[in-house]
Scaffold this active site. Structure first.
Site, PDB file in Angstrom:
ATOM      1  N   GLY A 147       0.780  -1.234   0.000  1.00 58.14           N
ATOM      2  CA  GLY A 147       0.000   0.000   0.000  1.00 58.14           C
ATOM      3  C   GLY A 147       0.810   1.282   0.000  1.00 58.14           C
ATOM      4  O   GLY A 147       0.334   2.300   0.486  1.00 58.14           O
ATOM      5  N   ASN A 197       1.444   3.044  -2.600  1.00 59.09           N
ATOM      6  CA  ASN A 197       0.708   3.988  -3.467  1.00 59.09           C
ATOM      7  C   ASN A 197      -0.516   4.550  -2.755  1.00 59.09           C
ATOM      8  O   ASN A 197      -0.857   5.717  -2.936  1.00 59.09           O
ATOM      9  CB  ASN A 197       0.317   3.317  -4.787  1.00 59.09           C
ATOM     10  CG  ASN A 197       1.464   3.324  -5.770  1.00 59.09           C
ATOM     11  OD1 ASN A 197       1.803   4.354  -6.335  1.00 59.09           O
ATOM     12  ND2 ASN A 197       2.098   2.165  -5.935  1.00 59.09           N
ATOM     13  N   LEU A 200      -4.425  -6.718  -7.170  1.00 59.52           N
ATOM     14  CA  LEU A 200      -3.969  -7.789  -8.059  1.00 59.52           C
ATOM     15  C   LEU A 200      -5.064  -8.741  -8.527  1.00 59.52           C
ATOM     16  O   LEU A 200      -4.781  -9.694  -9.242  1.00 59.52           O
ATOM     17  CB  LEU A 200      -2.823  -8.558  -7.394  1.00 59.52           C
ATOM     18  CG  LEU A 200      -1.587  -7.697  -7.095  1.00 59.52           C
ATOM     19  CD1 LEU A 200      -0.473  -8.514  -6.501  1.00 59.52           C
ATOM     20  CD2 LEU A 200      -1.105  -6.961  -8.348  1.00 59.52           C
ATOM     21  N   ASN A 236      -5.952   2.818 -12.792  1.00 60.70           N
ATOM     22  CA  ASN A 236      -4.988   1.802 -12.352  1.00 60.70           C
ATOM     23  C   ASN A 236      -3.584   2.351 -12.532  1.00 60.70           C
ATOM     24  O   ASN A 236      -3.322   3.083 -13.480  1.00 60.70           O
ATOM     25  CB  ASN A 236      -5.153   0.526 -13.193  1.00 60.70           C
ATOM     26  CG  ASN A 236      -4.159  -0.553 -12.797  1.00 60.70           C
ATOM     27  OD1 ASN A 236      -3.970  -0.830 -11.614  1.00 60.70           O
ATOM     28  ND2 ASN A 236      -3.497  -1.159 -13.767  1.00 60.70           N
ATOM     29  N   HIS A 272       0.292   1.183 -13.222  1.00 63.77           N
ATOM     30  CA  HIS A 272       1.089   0.039 -13.677  1.00 63.77           C
ATOM     31  C   HIS A 272       2.553   0.472 -13.721  1.00 63.77           C
ATOM     32  O   HIS A 272       2.867   1.549 -14.242  1.00 63.77           O
ATOM     33  CB  HIS A 272       0.608  -0.429 -15.053  1.00 63.77           C
ATOM     34  CG  HIS A 272       1.348  -1.636 -15.510  1.00 63.77           C
ATOM     35  ND1 HIS A 272       1.095  -2.899 -15.003  1.00 63.77           N
ATOM     36  CD2 HIS A 272       2.383  -1.769 -16.369  1.00 63.77           C
ATOM     37  CE1 HIS A 272       1.934  -3.756 -15.554  1.00 63.77           C
ATOM     38  NE2 HIS A 272       2.720  -3.097 -16.383  1.00 63.77           N
ATOM     39  N   ASP A 281      -4.602  -3.816 -18.555  1.00 66.10           N
ATOM     40  CA  ASP A 281      -3.663  -2.719 -18.827  1.00 66.10           C
ATOM     41  C   ASP A 281      -3.892  -2.079 -20.199  1.00 66.10           C
ATOM     42  O   ASP A 281      -2.985  -1.433 -20.750  1.00 66.10           O
ATOM     43  CB  ASP A 281      -2.196  -3.176 -18.697  1.00 66.10           C
ATOM     44  CG  ASP A 281      -1.875  -3.660 -17.290  1.00 66.10           C
ATOM     45  OD1 ASP A 281      -2.400  -3.086 -16.327  1.00 66.10           O
ATOM     46  OD2 ASP A 281      -1.108  -4.632 -17.166  1.00 66.10           O
TER      47      ASP A 281
HETATM   48  C1  GAR Z   1       3.094  -1.003  -7.465  1.00 64.23           C
HETATM   49  O1  GAR Z   1       4.386  -0.959  -7.994  1.00 64.23           O
HETATM   50  C2  GAR Z   1       2.067  -1.003  -8.570  1.00 64.23           C
HETATM   51  O2  GAR Z   1       2.428  -0.208  -9.656  1.00 64.23           O
HETATM   52  C3  GAR Z   1       2.051  -2.455  -8.953  1.00 64.23           C
HETATM   53  O3  GAR Z   1       2.097  -3.138  -7.717  1.00 64.23           O
HETATM   54  C4  GAR Z   1       2.832  -2.352  -6.769  1.00 64.23           C
HETATM   55  C5  GAR Z   1       2.008  -2.197  -5.523  1.00 64.23           C
HETATM   56  O4  GAR Z   1       2.759  -1.605  -4.497  1.00 64.23           O
HETATM   57  N1  GAR Z   1       0.900  -2.796  -9.723  1.00 64.23           N
HETATM   58  C6  GAR Z   1       0.920  -3.699 -10.712  1.00 64.23           C
HETATM   59  O5  GAR Z   1       1.895  -4.338 -11.022  1.00 64.23           O
HETATM   60  C7  GAR Z   1      -0.417  -3.859 -11.438  1.00 64.23           C
HETATM   61  N2  GAR Z   1      -0.236  -4.592 -12.658  1.00 64.23           N
HETATM   62  P1  GAR Z   1       2.072  -0.905  -3.266  1.00 64.23           P
HETATM   63  O6  GAR Z   1       1.086  -1.906  -2.655  1.00 64.23           O
HETATM   64  O7  GAR Z   1       3.194  -0.587  -2.337  1.00 64.23           O
HETATM   65  O8  GAR Z   1       1.373   0.339  -3.770  1.00 64.23           O
END
Ligand code: GAR
Length: 203
Positions: free
Chosen positions: A12, A14, A91, A108, A110, A151
């Site tokens: 989390g 982001n 996910l 989203n 990516h 995506d």
């Molecule tokens: C982030 O890097 C996000 O961009 C990626 O998962 C991570 C989550 O980190 N998302 C994907 O790969 C989606 N295809 P977080 O839980 O620390 O935000």
């Protein structure tokens, strides 16, 4: 203010970037109303709690159809009068009924420059592994609207990040987060929320 739900599956960071930007007054057109986790162990739920944002878990059960899972998710979104959703490291592939109900209202993030290293199976560290294996010199992050193609929805914002000698997937992941994701996602959220607010005022 648009009522926004942030959907998460893991650490989390982001989500944290969004919460911090909100606290700093940088996302005035949204209220972070709800955090929905795909599993109860997501650390993101702790971050929500610390920020005083309600959190809940909506997990796809074994044997449950994707439509039934989508209905459960939609019920939670509707009960909470959610206008806008942000997938921040979420996910679980979103069911078509949710995507349809929130057309151009689901963002989203990516961790690559779409259309490189994206689509089914590309998530988290796998994306950075693929970028390093390919040997690209520039990668980055993309915020896009969610449609039925993984995506594949309309791009809202992108930011490039240079690959450096000695990068590992972990080092690169961290740099992409710091230099791109944590800035790009709150800014894109505000951009979309501001536009939706202006549109609703002129209707
Ligand atoms: C982030 O890097 C996000 O961009 C990626 O998962 C991570 C989550 O980190 N998302 C994907 O790969 C989606 N295809 P977080 O839980 O620390 O935000």
């Amino acid at each position: 203010m648009l009522r926004t739900a942030v959907l998460v599956s893991g650490g989390g960071t982001n989500l944290q970037a969004i919460l911090d930007a909100k606290a700093a007054g940088q996302i005035p057109h949204t209220e972070i109303s709800l955090v929905i986790a795909s599993n109860s162990t997501a650390y993101a739920l702790e971050r929500a709690k610390k920020a005083g944002v309600p959190g809940c878990v909506v997990q796809k059960e074994k044997g449950e159809t994707i439509e039934a899972y989508g209905e459960r998710l939609l019920n939670v979104l509707r009960e909470n009068q959610i206008d806008l959703c942000v997938l921040a490291g979420f996910l679980t592939i979103l069911p078509a009924n949710v995507i349809k109900a929130y057309d151009h209202r689901i963002l989203n993030i990516h961790p690559s420059l779409i259309p490189s290293f994206c689509g089914k199976g590309f998530y988290g560290l796998k994306v950075h592994e693929a970028a390093l294996n390919y040997g690209v010199k520039v990668t980055g992050a993309t915020v896009h609207f969610v449609n039925e193609i993984p995506d594949g929805g309309e791009i809202i914002a992108q930011k490039a990040v240079y690959i450096q000698d000695g990068d590992t997937p972990e080092i690169l992941q961290r740099r992409v987060m710091e230099e791109a994701e944590w800035k790009l996602l709150p800014a894109a959220l505000e951009q979309v929320a501001q536009k939706l607010t202006e549109e609703s005022l002129t209707k």
